[in-house]
Design an enzyme around this catalytic site. Structure first.
Site, PDB file in Angstrom:
ATOM      1  N   ASP A 169     104.434  32.307 -35.992  1.00  0.00           N
ATOM      2  CA  ASP A 169     104.450  30.918 -35.528  1.00  0.00           C
ATOM      3  C   ASP A 169     104.333  30.908 -34.009  1.00  0.00           C
ATOM      4  O   ASP A 169     105.298  31.181 -33.304  1.00  0.00           O
ATOM      5  CB  ASP A 169     105.748  30.224 -35.959  1.00  0.00           C
ATOM      6  CG  ASP A 169     105.838  30.002 -37.473  1.00  0.00           C
ATOM      7  OD1 ASP A 169     105.188  30.755 -38.228  1.00  0.00           O
ATOM      8  OD2 ASP A 169     106.559  29.080 -37.896  1.00  0.00           O
TER       9      ASP A 169
ATOM     10  N   LYS B 285     101.486  23.294 -37.047  1.00  0.00           N
ATOM     11  CA  LYS B 285     102.921  23.015 -37.196  1.00  0.00           C
ATOM     12  C   LYS B 285     103.346  22.005 -36.140  1.00  0.00           C
ATOM     13  O   LYS B 285     102.896  22.082 -34.992  1.00  0.00           O
ATOM     14  CB  LYS B 285     103.676  24.344 -37.055  1.00  0.00           C
ATOM     15  CG  LYS B 285     105.182  24.248 -37.083  1.00  0.00           C
ATOM     16  CD  LYS B 285     105.802  25.666 -37.080  1.00  0.00           C
ATOM     17  CE  LYS B 285     107.287  25.628 -36.787  1.00  0.00           C
ATOM     18  NZ  LYS B 285     107.879  26.981 -36.688  1.00  0.00           N
TER      19      LYS B 285
ATOM     20  N   LYS C 280     102.764  22.449 -41.358  1.00  0.00           N
ATOM     21  CA  LYS C 280     104.205  22.708 -41.432  1.00  0.00           C
ATOM     22  C   LYS C 280     104.939  21.696 -40.568  1.00  0.00           C
ATOM     23  O   LYS C 280     104.590  21.498 -39.408  1.00  0.00           O
ATOM     24  CB  LYS C 280     104.513  24.135 -40.953  1.00  0.00           C
ATOM     25  CG  LYS C 280     106.005  24.462 -40.912  1.00  0.00           C
ATOM     26  CD  LYS C 280     106.255  25.943 -40.629  1.00  0.00           C
ATOM     27  CE  LYS C 280     107.740  26.209 -40.349  1.00  0.00           C
ATOM     28  NZ  LYS C 280     107.999  27.620 -40.001  1.00  0.00           N
TER      29      LYS C 280
END
Lengths: 325, 492
Positions: free
Chosen positions: A162, A225, A261
């Site tokens: 991430d 995300k 996400k």
């Protein structure tokens, strides 16, 4: 141009030809600013309208299990220890002790230095290990340092990385810098999946969220995300709506599927179910899978487990019956 | 609470929302209803009654009194008597009654939303989230005006007109009642209101709220019935003002009947609104605006965006996105909280829609409907998109009043304005563009009472609503709306 059923709304042919759109700084700017605008009032109204969907009975049972299966169980604290990570990982593999019908979560999410610990703790299960990287959460470091951060996570066995984008460069209009960094990180990831954190709370406008989403996807993101969970504002339904529109449009234009996400501040089953409704009615039911939508959360899981047990027994347990990790 | 041990299937890509019906029992429906005259429910003199039905099933709901000329006379006399004291009450006192009614409407909003959905066929999501909040808002807004009329800009001492005869349609039964009764009462008038014959139940529930609020007898009278009842009300010499919302055809005949009588008149009639989509529109929100413009309330909206004018360069993209969005609309049980499209209000209305849809196909436009199973009982119409529509087609000129949108194209802003204005109607219009200066340029040229920019079908009691041309005259809401119920200036 792609031959998809839904023609892209933007004028430039570049959507079907990302290489041309990202070939130079000026082409990239033209492309991102050529994306259709987002009317904030309208986007908020749409998100609020979808929040009134009433999810009951079988639909709710399905949703609760899906939320568990979509969860990236997360701990990102300075105080994280191997013991904490091992406890959380055990919970990730078997969220509801004594109930084998309860799915495992999708992944555990930790800092790079704890990837090896997490990896051992989830070994033999379906649970993946995700690691934040690239000078998370601020992203204020040289590319060299960021890539080293990624390498340490990947070398320790991270299945997913991430990363955070350079919001400073984005807000300064240096889109190529952001894009090149994403590309470099993608390459450093090797076989690990790349989630690109936009930190939408710092991008402020929904137009920026749409541009950053396309930028990240053009850079090779497997997931986009919302947030780090460390900024003042984390995931919101309107932001998620715009990102879901982006992955839907990107798939139609290029054939490449990117996941979304949402992270930060989602604590209740009710909120999480509303996110599933957003996914269902924006990107479509095809995105309702753990490899296309994730919740980054720590306290959400226990609320979902409470609601899940209520659906099965008709009673709420005492909070003492869900495990604290 | 159902207990289950079944394991949900997380692999197959499908997620069906389980039925989530609002409780029908929240609303009580009597077997039979009388007229509300002089503060009491009274039987019709000649004993005639008609049946109101649930359009989602066709099942009868209740017998409702049909007011004859003698009943209407009684109601107008009751209103005249009540006017003497009501018009002399200090504004602040009238305001108190209106505030009380507004609060009661809020307290009973769940019950009223269910009742409205049952009698009208519109989804509970709309009655709960749009109709009822706006109904209460209109009473609160006008309650606030009651003691401030001298500062409304109509001179120092504007006077009420007297008895208002008000006739409302079936598409927003309680909301249209609020638009009519709230300003009339705030300005010191008394009213005789006739609800539509297919949707009388919420008006009768409102009569009960008037009693609960201890509104003086005769200030509000409700006479149920059809066209004949309406005619008796319009032609009654004791009526000082007529307010009508409905079809242009009936509006014309009312205006003819009132010619030379000295009665005041406001008309809110049909529409064929253009919703104009420019190539720089915020496209995802524009799609929502198109859906909200024409599929809200099954298209039973006089200001519906029934003509979609799309800049030709983005026509295909917009239509493709619109179709994709329409596939997610949920049609069915109006009381299900997840229903987006409810039932068509009556067999008669469904016939009218079907006839125009047939005409559209016969004239060569291309029809598209999402795959959508219609319930077997009751009256339903699938959301419908016509492309390849020309200005000369009937579906581009006549009001369909159903979930049917006609898509036309334009090349330049001037052509958009010319086409948008090329209609006998002029109630509303929508403009979608990210360019603020173009919004203003368009708004100056569109001959429509309401122009929405980057939104559609938004209502607020503070904003005047009404039409140009054959869409009627007079305004409802805002400061402008008060003028319809006041004798001002030299008349006062």
């Amino acid at each position: 141009m792609s031959s998809s059923a839904v023609a892209p709304f933007v004028a430039p042919d570049a959507i079907g030809d990302l290489a041309a759109a990202t070939a130079s700084d000026s082409a990239l700017r033209r492309f991102l600013h050529g994306l259709p605008g987002v009317d904030q009032v309208g986007a908020e109204a749409r998100a609020a309208g979808l929040a009134t969907r009433s999810i009951k009975k079988d639909a709710k049972r399905w949703a609760l299990d899906m939320i568990v299966a979509m969860t990236d169980l997360t701990t990102l604290e300075g105080a994280d220890t191997p013991g904490k990570v091992r406890a959380m990982s055990a919970k990730a593999v078997q969220p509801e002790p004594g109930d084998p019908t309860c799915p495992s979560v999708a992944a555990v999410c930790v800092y790079p230095d704890l990837v090896a610990v997490a990896k051992r703790a989830v070994a033999g299960s379906s649970v993946a290990v995700a690691s934040v990287a690239t000078a998370f959460p601020s992203g204020r470091a040289s590319l060299e340092v960021k890539l080293a951060d990624v390498a340490s996570a990947v070398d320790a066995g991270a299945d997913e990385v991430d990363m955070v984008i350079d919001r400073g460069a984005f807000l300064a209009g240096r889109y190529s810098v952001v894009l090149e960094e994403i590309r470099a990180v993608k390459q450093a990831c090797g076989r690990a999946h790349l989630k690109v954190i936009l930190e939408t709370g710092e991008l402020a406008t929904l137009d920026n969220v749409r541009r950053a989403s396309w930028l990240a996807m053009a850079g090779g993101a497997d997931f986009i995300k919302t947030s780090t969970g460390k900024a003042a504002q984390s995931a919101t339904p309107p932001v998620t709506l715009v990102m879901l529109e982006a992955v839907r449009d990107f798939a139609e234009a290029t054939g490449t599927v990117v996941g979304v996400k949402v992270a930060g501040g989602i604590r209740t089953s009710k909120e999480a179910v509303r996110y599933l409704v957003l996914v269902h009615e924006t990107a479509g039911v095809e995105w309702l899978r753990p490899d296309r939508f994730r919740f980054g959360a720590s306290s959400l899981l226990n609320d979902v487990l409470m609601q899940r047990a209520f659906q099965r027994t008709g009673r709420y347990h005492s909070a003492d019956r869900v495990t604290l990790d | 609470m159902a207990v289950t041990t079944q394991v949900p299937d997380l692999v197959t890509p499908t997620w069906d929302y389980a039925p989530a019906p609002e409780a029908r029992t929240l609303a009580t429906i009597e077997a039979s209803y009388d007229l509300f005259i002089g503060g009491d429910f009274v039987a019709p003199i000649d004993g005639r009654r008609f049946t109101t039905v649930d359009p989602s099933t066709g099942e009868p709901l209740a017998e409702v009194a049909e007011a004859g000329a003698a009943d209407v006379d009684k109601a107008v006399r009751a209103a005249r008597r009540a006017f003497i004291r009501w018009s002399k009450l200090p504004g602040a006192e009238r305001g108190k009654y209106l505030f009380r009614i507004a609060r009661l409407l809020q307290e009973r909003s769940r019950e009223l939303a269910v009742l409205e959905s049952i009698d009208n066929g519109k989804p509970i999501r709309e009655t709960r989230d749009v109709d009822l909040p706006l109904v209460a808002a209109h009473f609160f807004h006008h309650a606030g005006w009651a003691d401030k009329l001298a500062w409304a800009g109509y001179g120092p001492d504007p006077q009420p007109l007297g008895v208002a005869g008000q006739i409302i349609p079936w598409n927003f039964p309680l909301l249209m009642l609020a638009w009519k009764i709230a300003p009339a009462l705030a300005c010191g008038n008394t009213v005789v209101l006739k609800p539509a014959e297919t949707t009388p139940l919420t008006a009768l529930a409102f009569a009960d709220i008037c009693r609960q609020a201890e509104l003086p007898a005769g200030v509000v009278n409700i006479v149920t019935g059809a066209g004949e009842t309406g005619r008796a009300l319009v032609e009654h010499p004791g009526v000082d003002k007529v307010a009508f919302t409905g079809s242009t055809e009936v509006g014309r005949s009312i205006q003819r009947a009132l010619a030379g009588t000295g009665k005041r008149l406001t008309l809110e009639l049909g529409g064929k609104a253009a919703n104009v989509i420019f190539d720089d529109a915020p496209v995802d929100q524009a799609i929502e605006g198109i859906v909200n413009g024409i599929f809200f309330n099954q298209g039973h909206v006089c200001c519906a965006g029934s003509r979609l004018l799309v800049q030709e360069s983005v026509h295909d993209a917009v239509v493709a996105r619109l179709k994709r969005r329409l596939r997610t609309l949920r049609l069915g049980d109006p009381l299900d909280k997840n229903t987006d499209i409810g039932a068509i209000n009556s067999a008669e209305q469904l016939d009218r829609i079907t006839a125009l849809v047939d005409a559209g196909q016969a004239e060569g436009a291309v029809m598209w409907q999402p795959e959508c199973r219609l319930p077997e009982r009751g009256w339903w119409h699938a959301p419908t998109v016509f492309t390849g529509v020309a200005q000369s087609h009937r579906i581009a000129r006549e009001e369909i009043f159903g979930p049917v949108v006609s898509v036309l194209t334009f090349r330049t802003p001037s052509e958009a304005v010319a086409k948008a204005n090329n209609t006998p109607y002029g109630l509303s219009a929508g403009v979608w563009t990210e360019k603020g200066s173009r919004i203003l340029w368009m708004a100056q040229r569109l001959r429509a009472g309401v122009v929405w920019a980057n939104t559609f079908n938004r209502f607020d009691p503070a904003s005047p609503f009404g039409g140009y041309k054959e869409s009627g005259f007079g305004r409802e809401g805002g400061r402008h709306g008060l003028a319809a119920y006041l004798r001002t200036g030299a008349d006062a």
